[in-house]
Design an enzyme around this catalytic site. Structure first.
Site, short mmCIF file in Angstrom:
data_model
loop_
_atom_site.label_atom_id
_atom_site.label_comp_id
_atom_site.label_asym_id
_atom_site.label_seq_id
_atom_site.Cartn_x
_atom_site.Cartn_y
_atom_site.Cartn_z
N THR A 23 -32.50 56.42 -8.43
CA THR A 23 -33.08 57.76 -8.32
C THR A 23 -31.99 58.66 -7.75
O THR A 23 -31.21 58.25 -6.89
CB THR A 23 -34.39 57.78 -7.50
OG1 THR A 23 -35.06 59.02 -7.72
CG2 THR A 23 -34.19 57.59 -6.01
N CYS A 29 -37.37 63.45 0.57
CA CYS A 29 -38.18 62.40 -0.06
C CYS A 29 -37.63 61.03 0.35
O CYS A 29 -36.50 60.92 0.82
CB CYS A 29 -38.13 62.51 -1.57
SG CYS A 29 -38.69 64.09 -2.23
N HIS A 46 -40.25 57.13 -5.78
CA HIS A 46 -39.61 58.27 -5.11
C HIS A 46 -40.75 59.15 -4.55
O HIS A 46 -41.33 59.95 -5.28
CB HIS A 46 -38.77 59.02 -6.16
CG HIS A 46 -38.02 60.22 -5.68
ND1 HIS A 46 -36.80 60.56 -6.20
CD2 HIS A 46 -38.30 61.16 -4.77
CE1 HIS A 46 -36.36 61.67 -5.61
NE2 HIS A 46 -37.27 62.06 -4.75
#
Lengths: 161, 207
Positions: A23, A29, A46
């Site tokens: 990711t 996040c 995520h």
């Protein structure tokens, strides 16, 4: 040719060795990797927010730490992972901007990390490694082949955890 | 009647109003920028995109593209945040125009003085954007000091995305490209009102 499977924001996916999963640009996040070292199956989610029960519009399970982990486990079991083998590595939860102390937004990264850890603990999944907090973004790549999580940040050395 | 806002089911009228807000705000911001650097800056027609979080990082050249993000938190009758984002080339270009190439550091990174200039650029642009929004809606908006980060665009965008995440599964992005004759300078204005502030904005305009 080994594939690099991409996971977007509020998204989840699974991968089997020799493929890898990534990711890009994690900020506040948290990127959560679950891994079955025996079957070499990994999953990544995520997540953006700590708690689905605090939000009315919570249909996207991959958006929240609590439901995101549940979702990821079910996706991994579906492709043959063994629930008892699962271990975790996490990264992200930075504070990208230096907001004032009384700001609710200031602690969102920390809250995401705390919620992730408490959910893992509740499920009895051991947290093997983490690279969380601070004030910079992270791109992460997980290799189920050797169980290593590669972390890349702007202006910093690559890190393997 | 108070308008109901669900970003997943936004109606055409609400969409047009939000687009017009972006248009007026960014128009004023571009004018302010043009005056500040004493050079003609053209603005393209703003695009209003309702994007899924997955697609969000593909704007501004991908999630790992390094950008300058300047963020303001908003209070008053409109709560939320506003962000001004530009790529490193654009930021460098603007700083050079403003400071005449002086104060640069050898490393290619921005010096303290240049960071301060970028914050000021953000301040003036956001001020122009918000004051036009304020006069249009007749609502009071006060903005915080600028908060700046230079990092991967995905990481910077995660901050407004998380605010959008609290109200839905999409982010409303008002994107304006601007540039002078020589160098294209790409910038994005992102306005992120809270759900109550969306209602306040639309109600103030009679919707």
């Amino acid at each position: 040719m080994n594939e690099m499977i991409k996971v977007g924001m509020a998204d989840s996916n699974v991968c089997v060795s020799p493929n890898a999963i990534t990711t890009l640009g994690l900020g506040s996040c948290v990127g959560i990797v679950l891994y079955d070292p025996v079957r070499k199956i990994a999953g990544m989610v995520h997540v953006m927010l700590p708690d689905s029960t605090k939000i009315i519009n919570n249909s996207n399970k991959a958006k929240f730490a609590d439901t995101g982990i549940d979702l990821l486990i079910s996706q991994m079991l579906a492709i043959g992972a063994d629930r008892r083998n699962l271990v975790a590595k996490i990264a992200g939860g930075a504070q990208m901007f230096a907001f004032g102390a009384n700001s609710d937004m200031m602690r969102i990264g920390d809250r995401n990390v705390e919620a992730t850890k408490s959910k893992l603990k509740q499920l009895g999944i051991s947290l093997k490694a983490e690279d969380t907090g601070a004030n910079y973004g992270r791109t992460i790549e997980f290799y189920p082949d050797n169980g290593m999580l590669l972390i890349k940040s702007v202006g910093k050395e690559k890190k393997m955890i | 009647m108070v308008s109901q806002i669900d970003l997943n089911q936004i109606d055409n009228m609400q969409y047009d109003v939000l687009k017009e807000i972006g248009n007026i705000g960014a128009g004023n911001a571009t004018t302010a920028l043009s005056q500040m650097i004493n050079s003609k800056i053209d603005m393209k027609v703003p695009k209003v995109d309702l994007l899924e979080f997955k697609e969000l990082s593909d704007i501004v050249g991908g999630a790992e593209n390094i950008v300058v993000g300047i963020l303001f938190t908003l209070e008053g009758q409109i709560d939320g945040m506003m962000m001004f984002m530009m790529d490193m080339g654009a930021a460098r270009h603007l700083v050079n125009l403003l400071l005449g190439g002086a104060y640069g550091s050898d490393s290619g990174e921005f010096s303290e003085m240049e960071r301060s200039a970028l914050n000021e650029i953000g301040n003036i642009i956001a001020g122009a954007y918000l004051s036009s929004l304020s006069s249009l809606t007749n609502l009071l908006i006060t903005s915080s000091i600028p908060y700046m980060a230079i990092d991967m665009s995905g990481a910077i965008l995660s901050v407004p995305a998380i605010e959008f995440g609290k109200i839905g599964d999409k982010a409303l992005l008002i994107e304006t490209e601007f540039g002078d004759a020589d160098n294209a300078v790409n910038g994005f204005f992102i306005l992120i009102p809270t759900i109550d502030s969306y209602k306040a904005i639309l109600s103030s305009l009679g919707l």
